[in-house]
Design an enzyme around this catalytic site. Structure first.
Site, mmCIF file in Angstrom:
data_model
loop_
_atom_site.group_PDB
_atom_site.id
_atom_site.type_symbol
_atom_site.label_atom_id
_atom_site.label_comp_id
_atom_site.label_asym_id
_atom_site.label_seq_id
_atom_site.Cartn_x
_atom_site.Cartn_y
_atom_site.Cartn_z
ATOM 1 N N SER A 114 0.831 -1.209 0.000
ATOM 2 C CA SER A 114 0.000 0.000 0.000
ATOM 3 C C SER A 114 0.863 1.257 0.000
ATOM 4 C CB SER A 114 -0.898 -0.010 1.247
ATOM 5 O OG SER A 114 -1.470 1.265 1.424
ATOM 6 N N ARG B 159 2.758 10.403 -2.865
ATOM 7 C CA ARG B 159 3.114 9.400 -3.892
ATOM 8 C C ARG B 159 2.681 9.814 -5.300
ATOM 9 N NH1 ARG B 159 -1.295 4.520 -3.227
ATOM 10 N NH2 ARG B 159 -3.115 5.851 -3.082
ATOM 11 N N ARG C 12 0.540 -13.841 -22.018
ATOM 12 C CA ARG C 12 1.611 -12.940 -21.545
ATOM 13 C C ARG C 12 3.028 -13.477 -21.748
ATOM 14 N NH1 ARG C 12 -0.972 -8.076 -21.407
ATOM 15 N NH2 ARG C 12 -2.794 -8.147 -20.076
#
Ligand SMILES: Cc1cc2nc3c(=O)[nH]c(=O)nc-3n(C[C@H](O)[C@H](O)[C@H](O)COP(=O)(O)OP(=O)(O)OC[C@H]3O[C@@H](n4cnc5c(N)ncnc54)[C@H](O)[C@@H]3O)c2cc1C
Length: 222
Positions: A91, A161, A188
């Site tokens: 986070s 941020r 991918r």
């Protein structure tokens, strides 16, 4: 103060998956899921190929792989389009971000040609790699010092941020069942995929091949 990395890193945190589980899940449909049958691994291999070839995919949904992925934010954005994974990510609100940024190495093809959906990429010239490296490292160092200025004057992590670029490294856990792992790898670890997510997928594919070799063979024959 600021670290630069040239690749992503995948670690297998946990796995509960096996070729035997695929066979048992398929055999239960005839009421015949006797574990003794697993001793005949040729039979298991044949069954897995049959299931895969005929798109009987639900037996491949029993089990899971949990990966820890250290990669730039722009790769995480692509990764999290895959809705069958469960995710938890570091986070930027609860923690101070770490000053680690991705900068492409000289192995990374950088010159694009072709059209949408059919691009190809080639290596560049030495001066282009030099410009990438010098501009990116300077930009990241600037961004990081601005992040710290904002934090030092009391601005919350979640606001400070916002000055950080997409090549900041992030870390997340990703958990998926074998069927959806194969789907992810087919999209991918493939020529049209972004170079950086392909590197992540390649590392995941190695773990998959080790843990479910018979399923992996069937997947590669697709
Ligand atoms: C080379 C490449 C380029 C791309 N470019 C772009 C781009 O420019 N812009 C962009 O936005 N995205 C882009 N994507 C992302 C792409 O559109 C898909 O979101 C991503 O690849 C996930 O694929 P998926 O939906 O099959 O996988 P998952 O989300 O993992 O789903 C797996 C499977 O579950 C089923 N499923 C999941 N959710 C649903 C649902 N709601 N309804 C029905 N079936 C569902 C489908 O069968 C699906 O294939 C790109 C992907 C690749 C590989």
């Amino acid at each position: 103060l600021v670290d630069f990395v040239t690749d992503s890193e995948v670690t297998l945190v946990d796995a509960a998956a096996s070729d035997d589980m695929v066979a048992l899940a398929a055999w239960v449909s005839n009421g015949n899921d006797d574990v003794e049958k697993l001793q005949d691994q040729k039979r298991v291999a044949g069954l897995i190929k049959f299931l895969y070839r005929n798109r009987h995919m639900s037996p491949f949904e029993h089990g899971h792989f949990t990966f820890r992925i250290d990669t730039p934010i722009f790769v995480a954005r692509e990764f999290m389009r895959h809705r069958t994974f469960s995710f938890n990510e570091v986070s930027g609100r609860y923690t101070e971000m770490k000053p680690r940024f991705y900068v492409p190495s000289t192995r990374r093809p950088i010159v694009q040609s072709g059209k949408i959906g059919d691009y190809s990429f080639e290596e560049g010239e030495e001066h282009q790699y030099f410009l990438i490296n010098s501009n990116m490292t300077e930009n990241c160092e600037n961004a990081w010092s601005r992040y710290m200025v904002l934090k030092d004057c009391g601005v919350a992590n979640e606001v400070a941020r916002m000055v950080l670029p997409l090549n900041l490294m992030t870390q997340f856990y990703a958990t998926v069942d074998p069927r959806n792992l194969m789907h992810f790898l087919s999209l991918r670890n493939e020529a049209q995929a972004l170079y950086e997510i392909r590197s992540v997928a390649e590392q995941m594919e190695k773990y998959f091949a080790d843990i479910m070799p018979l399923t992996y063979d069937a997947f590669k024959e697709r």
